[in-house]
Design an enzyme around this catalytic site. Sequence first.
Site, PDB file in Angstrom:
ATOM      1  N   THR A 235       0.851  -1.195   0.000  1.00 20.73           N
ATOM      2  CA  THR A 235       0.000   0.000   0.000  1.00 20.73           C
ATOM      3  C   THR A 235       0.886   1.243   0.000  1.00 20.73           C
ATOM      4  O   THR A 235       0.411   2.338   0.301  1.00 20.73           O
ATOM      5  CB  THR A 235      -0.936   0.048   1.240  1.00 20.73           C
ATOM      6  OG1 THR A 235      -0.118  -0.046   2.414  1.00 20.73           O
ATOM      7  CG2 THR A 235      -1.958  -1.059   1.226  1.00 20.73           C
ATOM      8  N   ARG A 237       3.930   2.507  -2.527  1.00 18.72           N
ATOM      9  CA  ARG A 237       3.909   3.014  -3.905  1.00 18.72           C
ATOM     10  C   ARG A 237       4.295   1.852  -4.808  1.00 18.72           C
ATOM     11  O   ARG A 237       5.166   1.029  -4.451  1.00 18.72           O
ATOM     12  CB  ARG A 237       4.920   4.153  -4.092  1.00 18.72           C
ATOM     13  CG  ARG A 237       4.475   5.493  -3.552  1.00 18.72           C
ATOM     14  CD  ARG A 237       3.335   6.126  -4.364  1.00 18.72           C
ATOM     15  NE  ARG A 237       2.941   7.436  -3.861  1.00 18.72           N
ATOM     16  CZ  ARG A 237       1.980   7.646  -2.952  1.00 18.72           C
ATOM     17  NH1 ARG A 237       1.312   6.621  -2.447  1.00 18.72           N
ATOM     18  NH2 ARG A 237       1.676   8.868  -2.564  1.00 18.72           N
ATOM     19  N   GLU A 266      -0.366   3.700 -12.844  1.00 13.43           N
ATOM     20  CA  GLU A 266      -1.763   3.787 -12.402  1.00 13.43           C
ATOM     21  C   GLU A 266      -2.533   4.687 -13.357  1.00 13.43           C
ATOM     22  O   GLU A 266      -2.033   5.765 -13.690  1.00 13.43           O
ATOM     23  CB  GLU A 266      -1.824   4.332 -10.973  1.00 13.43           C
ATOM     24  CG  GLU A 266      -1.176   3.375  -9.977  1.00 13.43           C
ATOM     25  CD  GLU A 266      -1.196   3.872  -8.532  1.00 13.43           C
ATOM     26  OE1 GLU A 266      -1.840   4.904  -8.251  1.00 13.43           O
ATOM     27  OE2 GLU A 266      -0.555   3.231  -7.694  1.00 13.43           O
ATOM     28  N   HIS A 285      -5.785   2.095  -5.605  1.00 13.30           N
ATOM     29  CA  HIS A 285      -5.159   3.152  -4.798  1.00 13.30           C
ATOM     30  C   HIS A 285      -6.191   3.855  -3.889  1.00 13.30           C
ATOM     31  O   HIS A 285      -6.430   5.049  -4.015  1.00 13.30           O
ATOM     32  CB  HIS A 285      -4.444   4.175  -5.704  1.00 13.30           C
ATOM     33  CG  HIS A 285      -3.360   4.920  -4.960  1.00 13.30           C
ATOM     34  ND1 HIS A 285      -2.199   5.349  -5.547  1.00 13.30           N
ATOM     35  CD2 HIS A 285      -3.262   5.320  -3.656  1.00 13.30           C
ATOM     36  CE1 HIS A 285      -1.440   5.976  -4.668  1.00 13.30           C
ATOM     37  NE2 HIS A 285      -2.078   5.970  -3.505  1.00 13.30           N
TER      38      HIS A 285
HETATM   39  P1  NAP Z   1       5.947   8.175   7.379  1.00 15.06           P
HETATM   40  O1  NAP Z   1       5.420   8.084   8.750  1.00 15.06           O
HETATM   41  O2  NAP Z   1       6.720   9.391   6.976  1.00 15.06           O
HETATM   42  O3  NAP Z   1       6.865   6.888   7.116  1.00 15.06           O
HETATM   43  C1  NAP Z   1       7.681   6.835   5.996  1.00 15.06           C
HETATM   44  C2  NAP Z   1       8.520   5.585   6.082  1.00 15.06           C
HETATM   45  O4  NAP Z   1       9.339   5.521   4.900  1.00 15.06           O
HETATM   46  C3  NAP Z   1       9.477   5.587   7.276  1.00 15.06           C
HETATM   47  O5  NAP Z   1       9.642   4.268   7.711  1.00 15.06           O
HETATM   48  C4  NAP Z   1      10.761   6.120   6.643  1.00 15.06           C
HETATM   49  O6  NAP Z   1      11.937   5.750   7.336  1.00 15.06           O
HETATM   50  C5  NAP Z   1      10.702   5.415   5.312  1.00 15.06           C
HETATM   51  N1  NAP Z   1      11.578   6.037   4.334  1.00 15.06           N
HETATM   52  C6  NAP Z   1      11.477   7.284   3.818  1.00 15.06           C
HETATM   53  N2  NAP Z   1      12.496   7.491   2.955  1.00 15.06           N
HETATM   54  C7  NAP Z   1      13.231   6.352   2.941  1.00 15.06           C
HETATM   55  C8  NAP Z   1      14.395   5.956   2.265  1.00 15.06           C
HETATM   56  N3  NAP Z   1      15.019   6.790   1.434  1.00 15.06           N
HETATM   57  N4  NAP Z   1      14.877   4.712   2.497  1.00 15.06           N
HETATM   58  C9  NAP Z   1      14.265   3.873   3.342  1.00 15.06           C
HETATM   59  N5  NAP Z   1      13.142   4.193   4.030  1.00 15.06           N
HETATM   60  C10 NAP Z   1      12.645   5.432   3.819  1.00 15.06           C
HETATM   61  O7  NAP Z   1       4.783   8.039   6.283  1.00 15.06           O
HETATM   62  P2  NAP Z   1       3.441   7.191   6.366  1.00 15.06           P
HETATM   63  O8  NAP Z   1       2.323   8.087   6.705  1.00 15.06           O
HETATM   64  O9  NAP Z   1       3.663   5.977   7.168  1.00 15.06           O
HETATM   65  O10 NAP Z   1       3.267   6.814   4.803  1.00 15.06           O
HETATM   66  C11 NAP Z   1       4.183   5.949   4.171  1.00 15.06           C
HETATM   67  C12 NAP Z   1       3.917   5.899   2.691  1.00 15.06           C
HETATM   68  O11 NAP Z   1       2.691   5.213   2.441  1.00 15.06           O
HETATM   69  C13 NAP Z   1       3.706   7.252   2.014  1.00 15.06           C
HETATM   70  O12 NAP Z   1       4.933   7.867   1.670  1.00 15.06           O
HETATM   71  C14 NAP Z   1       2.899   6.915   0.793  1.00 15.06           C
HETATM   72  O13 NAP Z   1       3.743   6.634  -0.298  1.00 15.06           O
HETATM   73  C15 NAP Z   1       2.171   5.635   1.193  1.00 15.06           C
HETATM   74  N6  NAP Z   1       0.726   5.852   1.363  1.00 15.06           N
HETATM   75  C16 NAP Z   1      -0.124   5.212   0.518  1.00 15.06           C
HETATM   76  C17 NAP Z   1      -1.475   5.359   0.683  1.00 15.06           C
HETATM   77  C18 NAP Z   1      -2.442   4.654  -0.223  1.00 15.06           C
HETATM   78  O14 NAP Z   1      -3.487   5.200  -0.520  1.00 15.06           O
HETATM   79  N7  NAP Z   1      -2.133   3.445  -0.666  1.00 15.06           N
HETATM   80  C19 NAP Z   1      -1.994   6.191   1.687  1.00 15.06           C
HETATM   81  C20 NAP Z   1      -1.092   6.820   2.520  1.00 15.06           C
HETATM   82  C21 NAP Z   1       0.269   6.638   2.350  1.00 15.06           C
HETATM   83  P3  NAP Z   1      12.584   6.750   8.449  1.00 15.06           P
HETATM   84  O15 NAP Z   1      11.833   6.485   9.717  1.00 15.06           O
HETATM   85  O16 NAP Z   1      13.998   6.325   8.515  1.00 15.06           O
HETATM   86  O17 NAP Z   1      12.404   8.148   7.935  1.00 15.06           O
HETATM   87  C1  GLV Z   2      -1.672   8.280  -0.780  1.00 23.34           C
HETATM   88  O1  GLV Z   2      -1.180   7.475  -1.499  1.00 23.34           O
HETATM   89  C2  GLV Z   2      -0.944   9.267  -0.062  1.00 23.34           C
HETATM   90  O2  GLV Z   2       0.275   9.338  -0.224  1.00 23.34           O
HETATM   91  O3  GLV Z   2      -1.583  10.023   0.675  1.00 23.34           O
END
Ligand code: NAP
Ligand code: GLV
Length: 328
Positions: A235, A237, A266, A285
Site C-alpha cells: 500500500t 507506492r 496507475e 489506490h
Molecule cells: P511516514 O510516517 O513518513 O513513514 C515513511 C517511512 O518511509 C518511514 O519508515 C521512513 O523511514 C521510510 N523512508 C522514507 N524514505 C526512505 C528511504 N530513502 N529509504 C528507506 N526508508 C525510507 O509516512 P506514512 O504516513 O507511514 O506513509 C508511508 C507511505 O505510504 C507514504 O509515503 C505513501 O507513499 C504511502 N501511502 C499510501 C497510501 C495509499 O493510498 N495506498 C496512503 C497513505 C500513504 P525513516 O523512519 O527512517 O524516515
Molecule cells: C496516498 O497514497 C498518499 O500518499 O496520501
Amino acid sequence: MRPRVFITRNVPGEDALARLRASCDVTIGTYSSILTAEEILHGAREADALLCLLTDRIDAALLTQCARLRVIASCSVGVDHIDLAAATQRGIPVGHTPGVLTETTADLAFALLLAAARRIGEADRFVRTRQWTLARRWEPDLLLGKDLFGATLGIVGLGAIGQAVARRAQGFGMRVLAWNRTPKCVEGVECVSFNTLLAESDFVSLHVALGAETKQLIDEAALARMQPGAVLVNTARGAVVDQGALVSALRSGKLAAAGLDVFEQEPLETDSPLLQLENVVLAPHIGSASDATRRRMTAASVENLLAGLTGKPLPHCANPTVYAVKNP
Ligand code: NAP
Ligand code: GLV
C-alpha cells in the site's frame, strides 16, 4: 489583493474549502480526469498557492513557469510526485497530510493482507460464477488459505502507517518484525535487518516512502529471499516493487499471494498480467479512501495553504529545509 489559490480537482470537505474562500480567491479545476502538465500550468501560472493531488506531477519545468507560487499543499502524505528540491530552491514550502490518514490506510493494508491470506477475491468469484453448487456445498479442501494467528509479519518501513499495521497484527496474534532505515524501538516489534525480515516473514507489508533508495526495493533478489509461499502486501507506492519480478514470483508459486493497492503505472494497464492472476487482490489506490479521512486531508491541506500564504511555517512541511534556504 486576495491571494489566488488553484485547486487542481474538487476535493471533499466543504467546511475547509469555505475557510480558504473566506480569505482567498479559489479556483477549482473542473477536469474529470488526471490533469495534463498544460492543464496544471493553466491553473497554477497566476496562482499564489496550489492545492494538488498525488496524480499531479509538479516538476521543475512547471515551477519555473509559476512565478507567483508561494506555497504548495498536496492532499496526500506521499510527495514523490513533487520535485521537492526544485520547490526548495525556489523557496516554496510543500505541505502534505501525514497522520490524518494513518489508521485508514493501515485498515486497507490489513484488509488486503486478510483478503490475500484467506483468498477472499477468489471466494467471491467462486460464488458469483455459480461454482458453489450443491455437489460442492462444503469441501474439506476448498479455497484453503493461510492463518494469520501465529504467523510472522514483516513490516518494511516502520513509519506512522507501518506502526499502525503492527498494532493490528499484534491484535491478530502475529509475531511482528520490522525493518526501518532509521532504527526504531516500538513495543512488541522486533527490529531486524532487511534480509532477516524477508527470510523470516510469512507476510510482508510495505510502508516506505518512494524515493531513489526505495525504488524497486523489492526486486527479484529480494523476492527470492522471501519464504516460499509468503504473501506480499503493497500500500506504499507501486515503484517500490519490481512488478515484473512480482508477477513471476506469483506465477511460479514462490509467493502464495499478493494484495496490491498501488502499481508501477496507475491506472493498471488493461493488459497487465496481474489481472490474469487468481492469487492477487487488487485495489485502485484507495488506501486513505474513507469519507472522514478524505475530509481531514482537505482540512490539513487548507491549514498548510493558509499558513504558507501568511508567511507562517506549514503545520506539515515535506521540505523543511526550505526555511533554512529562506533564512540562511
Ligand atoms: P511516514 O510516517 O513518513 O513513514 C515513511 C517511512 O518511509 C518511514 O519508515 C521512513 O523511514 C521510510 N523512508 C522514507 N524514505 C526512505 C528511504 N530513502 N529509504 C528507506 N526508508 C525510507 O509516512 P506514512 O504516513 O507511514 O506513509 C508511508 C507511505 O505510504 C507514504 O509515503 C505513501 O507513499 C504511502 N501511502 C499510501 C497510501 C495509499 O493510498 N495506498 C496512503 C497513505 C500513504 P525513516 O523512519 O527512517 O524516515
Ligand atoms: C496516498 O497514497 C498518499 O500518499 O496520501
